[in-house]
Each structure stands twice: as structure tokens, then as C-alpha cells.
Design an enzyme around this catalytic site. Structure first.
Site, mmCIF file in Angstrom:
data_model
loop_
_atom_site.group_PDB
_atom_site.id
_atom_site.type_symbol
_atom_site.label_atom_id
_atom_site.label_comp_id
_atom_site.label_asym_id
_atom_site.label_seq_id
_atom_site.Cartn_x
_atom_site.Cartn_y
_atom_site.Cartn_z
ATOM 1 C CG ASN A 100 -1.770 1.207 1.353
ATOM 2 O OD1 ASN A 100 -1.744 2.080 0.486
ATOM 3 N ND2 ASN A 100 -2.528 1.304 2.424
ATOM 4 C CB CYS A 152 -2.495 5.131 3.193
ATOM 5 S SG CYS A 152 -3.731 5.683 4.376
ATOM 6 C CB ILE A 160 -7.646 4.006 -7.791
ATOM 7 C CG1 ILE A 160 -9.119 4.299 -7.559
ATOM 8 C CG2 ILE A 160 -7.265 4.090 -9.235
ATOM 9 C CD1 ILE A 160 -9.583 5.677 -7.985
ATOM 10 C CG ASN A 161 -5.664 3.679 -1.358
ATOM 11 O OD1 ASN A 161 -6.700 3.976 -0.764
ATOM 12 N ND2 ASN A 161 -4.638 3.119 -0.763
ATOM 13 C CB THR A 162 -9.365 6.891 -0.900
ATOM 14 O OG1 THR A 162 -8.165 7.040 -0.149
ATOM 15 C CG2 THR A 162 -10.176 5.733 -0.358
ATOM 16 N N GLY A 171 -16.161 4.970 -2.786
ATOM 17 C CA GLY A 171 -17.563 4.688 -3.093
ATOM 18 C C GLY A 171 -17.901 5.029 -4.538
HETATM 19 C C1 LIG Z 1 -12.731 3.021 5.737
HETATM 20 C C2 LIG Z 1 -11.727 2.670 4.676
HETATM 21 C C3 LIG Z 1 -10.489 2.143 5.046
HETATM 22 C C4 LIG Z 1 -9.546 1.822 4.077
HETATM 23 N N1 LIG Z 1 -8.345 1.289 4.470
HETATM 24 C C5 LIG Z 1 -7.439 0.920 3.538
HETATM 25 C C6 LIG Z 1 -6.227 0.294 3.915
HETATM 26 O O1 LIG Z 1 -5.960 0.042 5.083
HETATM 27 N N2 LIG Z 1 -5.355 -0.048 2.923
HETATM 28 C C7 LIG Z 1 -5.615 0.171 1.597
HETATM 29 O O2 LIG Z 1 -4.805 -0.183 0.755
HETATM 30 N N3 LIG Z 1 -6.764 0.749 1.217
HETATM 31 C C8 LIG Z 1 -7.680 1.137 2.146
HETATM 32 N N4 LIG Z 1 -8.869 1.710 1.743
HETATM 33 C C9 LIG Z 1 -9.099 1.955 0.315
HETATM 34 C C10 LIG Z 1 -9.883 0.818 -0.333
HETATM 35 O O3 LIG Z 1 -9.195 -0.405 -0.242
HETATM 36 C C11 LIG Z 1 -10.183 1.121 -1.813
HETATM 37 O O4 LIG Z 1 -8.977 1.186 -2.530
HETATM 38 C C12 LIG Z 1 -10.915 2.422 -2.021
HETATM 39 O O5 LIG Z 1 -11.838 2.652 -0.987
HETATM 40 C C13 LIG Z 1 -11.654 2.477 -3.372
HETATM 41 O O6 LIG Z 1 -12.601 1.450 -3.487
HETATM 42 P P1 LIG Z 1 -14.154 1.613 -3.070
HETATM 43 O O7 LIG Z 1 -14.625 2.904 -3.668
HETATM 44 O O8 LIG Z 1 -14.843 0.430 -3.625
HETATM 45 O O9 LIG Z 1 -14.185 1.660 -1.586
HETATM 46 C C14 LIG Z 1 -9.831 2.041 2.702
HETATM 47 C C15 LIG Z 1 -11.083 2.561 2.343
HETATM 48 C C16 LIG Z 1 -12.026 2.867 3.298
HETATM 49 C C17 LIG Z 1 -13.351 3.423 2.854
#
Ligand SMILES: Cc1cc2nc3c(=O)[nH]c(=O)nc-3n(C[C@H](O)[C@H](O)[C@H](O)COP(=O)(O)O)c2cc1C
Ligand SMILES: Cc1cc2nc3c(=O)[nH]c(=O)nc-3n(C[C@H](O)[C@H](O)[C@H](O)COP(=O)(O)OP(=O)(O)OC[C@H]3O[C@@H](n4cnc5c(N)ncnc54)[C@H](O)[C@@H]3O)c2cc1C
Lengths: 313, 257
Positions: free
Chosen positions: A129, A132, A193-195, A219
Site C-alpha cells: 500500500n 494511503c 485505485i486507492n482513495t 464509493g
Molecule cells: C474506511 C476505509 C479504510 C480503508 N483502508 C485501507 C487500507 O488500510 N489499505 C488500503 O490499501 N486501502 C484502504 N482503503 C481503500 C480501499 O481499499 C479502496 O482502494 C478504495 O476505498 C476504493 O474502493 P471503493 O470505492 O470500492 O471503496 C480504505 C477505504 C475505506 C473506505
């Protein structure tokens, strides 16, 4: 009708189907056990762990936004030792591949962690990761420079024989340069992707809605952006992609696969519909049956591009 | 723990500002305990996106009732629901109040925080129900009391019903009068009220439990979005709570953001 082959291969690993979960959105062990038969997932992905325990950010850590949410959890986790001692025994019983997500402050710390995980039989893959967005100050930082990312991936690669996945976020300014260097340094798949960093303000209190001020947006709100990154990376690089970002149902998942993703992950939507991953899996299988697609290989990257776009290639 | 599609049975006002929504959930009612909560998905659209948590308020046969106050998008949507409308209910989630035998129970509720206390009162004996509200329009009427109504005591900020002032003043009054050691407290309500309850409980060395209503994401301990500070550090209030022993919480952690 002939049977549909949902399996996908990344590196030497065969996953029984393309549906997995996004790190940090599906707990660490048994949180979703009452709702999902984990053995039906293509892989189980745990929340990012760090070498040492991290307490995370103060509250409020999350805020709802249109079709999504902001989060700044701050990588709260109990550390690598706790993971190996207390989580792995449970995770070992799940009859699917385990992907362990890790974050660290630099190449040396990553290598320390990887050396420990490399000895764990149940760990199929390590996901780095590098993206973040909610970490401040010293310690773990959002890897920004391509060379630094390259060093991390290379040093991890030299220390493990496990399948190596790297997770990136569009927040990394020189995204495509970074994606390319991770591939050159030995990553075998990209999680995209990550957020994406965002912000929300309570106008009555005139305060940010989360204590970290900014947080990661996730989301359905980010789905079109995520899809675009998957598509463009696949046009540029020959690397398997695990697509995620707002996937809420099988149609969304099919979009990512048609754009070129090997696997897809449900993330934030798990919070709203705990069974979302299973709905995606069943919906995908049904869609393939109805449209007479027999294998993931046939569906993946099958996007039909307009003539005028193809001409430019 | 079930994620089920349910149908609204009834949705009615119990005062100007408080509503009770009920629905059939035969499997859930068998398991649910006072203090536990449910996560509602009120719409199939993505707005509002997250589920909304509500405490179980009363159980009548196969029917669950929740008490709520329309305060935002989700609860306003709820107030517009009609018998026959469908939504999703996830639960029972979290832990529950620990029944005590040898002590006199004081319940301290603020606003809709009364909900889990009324459920507790339905199942266990208690000495007094102390309830605080902003004003008359949001007071939970005595007609909602299961069994005896005589031990329900009110406080309102403006004095329109009962004591003028905070419900915690009623609590302190009682503890000052008798031997505090005979009492045990169950409390639920806004954080500033819970802070006061915890402060007073410490001052008079009374044991008790608080049910916290932190903003929540998943409700199952996955997102770590609803942590509270305990003597051992942060824990997810949806999974380790929402009920905590007053001793296990820190006063600092109960301070408002
Ligand atoms: C509450 C929360 C915690 C997350 N924690 C991590 C994490 O610890 N490591 C990571 O790689 N991504 C983390 N993410 C990102 C998600 O794995 C994902 O990449 C991102 O939310 C996009 O996908 P989604 O829109 O379907 O949630 C987190 C997302 C959320 C919402
Ligand atoms: C375990 C638990 C049990 C609950 N039980 C009940 C119940 O029985 N009855 C009831 O009416 N409510 C209960 N709540 C609170 C209820 O969940 C919220 O009122 C509801 O989610 C608000 O949703 P909304 O869409 O109407 O408001 P929103 O539009 O989301 O928010 C309106 C305003 O309230 C604030 N807000 C929302 N949730 C919280 C929160 N948890 N803490 C502090 N501020 C908040 C928002 O920031 C915003 O300013 C409970 C909460 C928890 C965690």
C-alpha cells in the site's frame, strides 16, 4: 450449456474467480463471516498492517458525501507481530487465497515486514500500500517520488517469492510514471485505485467534518475515475490489474473487466451491503451465461473502441 | 446477525418530534438484546449512501420498534415511510447492557437515547427512569412506559416539562441523598450528557454502563470509523460496544469533538 470458467491467473497463482475485497473495507478476520462465505471469494484481502502498532487518527474519522464517503482512519492496526500471532491462525482456515496488505516508512521497513510474511505459508500475495492519503508527519508517508517507489518495490521483490501486488492512488501526481516503474521493479500486478483526497465542512460548526481535515474519498462517487485509470494503465502497460473504486454491483465489475482488469474488488459498498461481493460474483456469472461468454480471458479487455481512437495508436 | 429486507408495519408520531417505526423481523427479535442496534439501509439509491444505526426500542411479538427523531436526510426519509414500504435491516449488532441483580438501577436518557433504556426497562426491574429532553415537543410521553409510569422523571432544558435543567442534575440529586453504593447506572444519549454521567458516576463511585452513539460506517467493526477511547486505547464502538462500562472509558474520550 458449457460451464463458465471464472478462474484468473496472475503470475503463477490461479484464483478461482475474479471477485475480491478492498483492503480496509472487509475487516481483518471474522467481521463479515455472518454474511459471506469467504471461501467463495477469489481472494481475501486484509486491512493494511504496519511493522509496529498504529493508533490511527482522532474522531471523527469518516463523513458521508454524495454517493460515497471520506475516511481518515490513519491506518489503525495492531502491527505485524499481532497479525502473525492472532490473525493468521484464523485466516489460514479460509479456503481461498490470502492477500496481505502492508505499508511502511521506506525500503528497509518494507523488507523487514516482507521477510516475516514470506515465511507464512497461508499468505499468497503481498500488496504494497504505497498510497494511503491519511498519514501525516514522520513515519509512513505517501510515496511520491518514482525513484523511491522503484526502490521499495525492487527491495521487496528481492526478498520474497510471493506474488507481489502494488496499490496506487491517483493522488500520486506522476501516476503513470510511478505505475511504470513499479512494473519495471518487479511488481506482478497493480491494485487500482486507492482513495482520492477530498474534504467536507460542517457549515454550522465551521469545522472540517473529519478531524484530519482531508480524507480519502471512496464509493460510487469515484467509480468513473477509477475505471479511467484502469483503462489507461492497461493501454500503456502489460500488467494484471485488480480494479476497485466504487464497485457496487456486477455491472460495475463487468465495466472494470472489460476495461482490462483481471480481478475486481468491492470496497466501501461492503459497509452498505455486506453481501456485495457475492452479489457481484453471482451477477457476473449470470451475465456471462446470458451473453455466452465462457471465460474471464474472453471478457477481459474486450472493450470495443471507436475507429478514430484506434487509428491514433 | 441478519441482513434482511423488511416491510414497514407502522410509522407513527409519539410526540411532536419523536417517531416510532415498526416492522416484522421474526428471526431478529429472537436474538436482539437491550443495547443492541440495527443498521438501516433506507433506500436502494446511493443517497444517502451509508446505513443509519438505531437502537431497538421495544419488541412486541415478532415486531421490532425503533424510536427516532428526524434530524437529517436519513431520519427524514424514515419519517416519510408508510406501512408496506420496504427497507433493509442489518442486525442485531453490537453488545448489550449487562443485567445486574443486587443493585437499584437508575436509567439516564437524553433525547432518543431513551430508546435502549426503555427496551431494558421492558425486560428488567429498575428503580428510576430519568429522561432529559430539549423541550416539550420532543418529550417521550409516559404512555410509552412499559409497566409502571410513576418512576419516570423528566428534565427539559426550558422547564416546559419536569425539572428545568439537565437530566444529570436529577441523577446527582439522587446520588447525594442516599448511599450511592446501592445504585447502578445505565445511560444513553448525546456525548456531553454521557460525559456528565461518567463524571458524576466517578465522583460518587457508582458503577454503570453507557451506550455510545458514535457516527458509524459499517457497524460490524470493519471500517474503524467509530472508535472510542478506552483505558486500553481506541476500540470500535460498533463491535466492542455500543455499551461500555463507565470504568473502561476515559473522561477525555467522552469530551465532544
Ligand atoms: C474506511 C476505509 C479504510 C480503508 N483502508 C485501507 C487500507 O488500510 N489499505 C488500503 O490499501 N486501502 C484502504 N482503503 C481503500 C480501499 O481499499 C479502496 O482502494 C478504495 O476505498 C476504493 O474502493 P471503493 O470505492 O470500492 O471503496 C480504505 C477505504 C475505506 C473506505
Ligand atoms: C448505536 C447507535 C444507536 C442509535 N440509536 C438511535 C435511536 O434509537 N434513535 C435515533 O433517533 N437515533 C439513534 N442513533 C443516531 C442515529 O443513527 C442518527 O441520528 C442518524 O444516523 C442520523 O441520520 P440522518 O441521515 O437523519 O442525519 P444526517 O443527515 O446524517 O446528520 C444530521 C446531523 O447529525 C449529525 N450526526 C449524525 N449522526 C451522528 C452521530 N452518531 N453522532 C453525532 N452527530 C451525528 C451529522 O453530523 C449532522 O450534523 C443511534 C446511533 C448509534 C451509533
Amino acid at each position: 450449456m458449457s460451464k463458465i470458467n471464472l478462474s484468473v491467473k496472475i503470475g503463477k497463482v490461479a484464483f478461482k474467480n475474479p471477485v475480491t475485497v478492498a483492503s480496509g473495507t472487509f475487516g481483518n478476520t471474522n467481521e463479515y463471516e455472518p454474511y459471506v462465505d469467504f471461501s467463495r471469494l477469489g481472494a481475501f484481502v486484509t486491512k493494511t498492517i504496519t511493522l509496529k502498532k498504529r493508533v490511527g487518527n482522532p474522531m471523527p474519522r469518516i463523513a458521508e458525501t454524495p454517493s460515497g464517503m471520506l475516511n481518515a482512519i490513519g491506518l489503525e492496526n495492531k502491527g505485524l507481530e499481532d497479525y502473525v500471532e492472532n490473525k493468521i491462525p484464523y485466516l489460514a482456515k479460509i479456503k481461498t487465497h490470502l492477500i496481505t496488505s502492508i505499508a511502511a516508512s521506506g525500503p528497509e521497513e518494507f523488507v523487514k515486514m516482507v521477510k516475516v510474511l514470506d515465511k507464512q505459508k497461508v499468505v499468497t500475495a503481498i500488496e504494497l500500500n504505497l498510497s494511503c492519503p491519511n498519514i501525516r508527519g514522520k513515519g509512513i508517508q505517501f510515496a511520491k517520488h518514482a525513484e523511491e517507489v522503484g526502490r521499495i518495490v525492487k527491495s521487496v521483490r528481492d526478498n520474497t517469492s510471493k506474488l507481489l501486488i502494488t496499490k496506487l492512488s491517483p493522488e500520486m501526481g506522476n501516476f503513470f510514471e510511478i505505475a511504470e516503474i513499479t512494473v519495471k521493479s518487479g511488481t506482478q500486478a497493480l491494485s487500482l485505485i486507492n482513495t482520492i483526497k477530498g474534504m467536507a465542512i460542517d457549515v454550522y460548526k465551521r469545522k472540517p467534518r473529519i478531524s484530519n481535515v482531508t480524507g480519502g474519498l471512496s464509493g460510487p462517487a469515484i467509480r468513473p475515475i477509477a475505471l479511467r485509470y484502469v483503462y489507461e494503465v492497461k493501454r500503456m502497460l502489460d500488467i494484471p490489474v485488480i480494479g476497485m473504486g466504487g464497485i457496487a454491483n456486477w455491472q460495475d465489475a463487468a465495466e472494470f473487466i472489460i476495461a482490462g482488469a483481471h480481478m475486481v474488488a468491492t470496497g466501501t459498498v461492503n459497509f452498505v451491503t455486506p453481501r456485495a461481493s457475492m452479489d457481484v460474483l453471482e451477477g457476473l456469472e449470470d451475465y456471462m451465461k446470458r451473453t455466452r461468454v465462457h471465460s474471464m480471458d474472453e471478457l477481459r479487455g474486450s472493450l470495443k473502441l471507436p475507429e478514430h481512437i484506434l487509428k491514433y495508436e | 446477525m441478519y441482513d434482511i429486507r423488511v416491510t414497514v408495519k407502522q410509522n407513527k408520531r409519539v410526540s411532536d418530534g419523536l417517531w416510532v417505526l415498526s416492522y416484522h423481523a421474526p428471526k431478529t427479535v429472537k436474538k436482539i438484546l437491550p443495547g443492541q442496534f440495527l443498521q438501516f439501509r433506507l433506500t436502494s439509491s446511493t443517497d444517502p449512501f451509508l446505513r443509519r444505526p438505531f437502537s431497538a426500542y421495544k419488541i412486541k411479538g415478532d415486531v421490532i420498534e425503533v424510536l427516532y427523531e428526524p434530524v437529517g436526510v436519513g431520519t427524514r426519509l424514515m419519517s416519510q415511510m408508510k406501512p408496506g414500504d420496504e427497507f433493509c435491516s442489518l442486525g442485531p449488532l453490537g453488545n448489550s447492557f449487562t443485567p445486574v441483580k443486587k443493585k437499584k438501577v437508575l436509567m439516564v436518557g437524553g433525547g432518543v437515547g431513551a430508546a435502549p433504556l426503555v427496551f431494558m426497562a421492558e425486560r428488567h426491574v429498575y428503580d428510576k427512569m430519568l429522561l432529559g429532553f430539549r423541550n416539550k415537543s420532543v418529550v417521550l410521553p409516559k404512555s410509552e412506559a412499559p409497566g409502571s409510569k410513576s418512576n419516570w422523571i423528566y428534565a427539559t432544558n426550558d422547564g416546559s416539562v419536569g425539572h428545568k435543567g439537565f437530566v444529570t442534575e436529577l441523577l446527582e440529586g439522587i446520588l447525594k441523598e442516599g448511599d450511592p453504593k446501592q445504585y447502578f447506572i445505565y445511560s444513553c444519549g448525546p456525548k456531553p450528557m454521557l460525559y456528565e454521567v461518567a463524571r458524576i458516576a466517578r465522583k460518587y463511585k457508582v458503577d454503570g454502563e453507557l451506550s455510545l452513539e458514535e457516527r458509524m460506517g459499517c457497524g460490524v467493526g470493519a471500517c474503524l470509523g467509530c472508535v472510542v477511547e478506552t483505558q486500553d486505547g481506541y476500540v470500535a464502538s460498533c463491535k466492542s460496544g455500543p455499551v461500555f462500562s463507565i470504568k473502561d472509558l476515559t473522561l477525555e474520550g467522552l469530551k465532544s469533538e
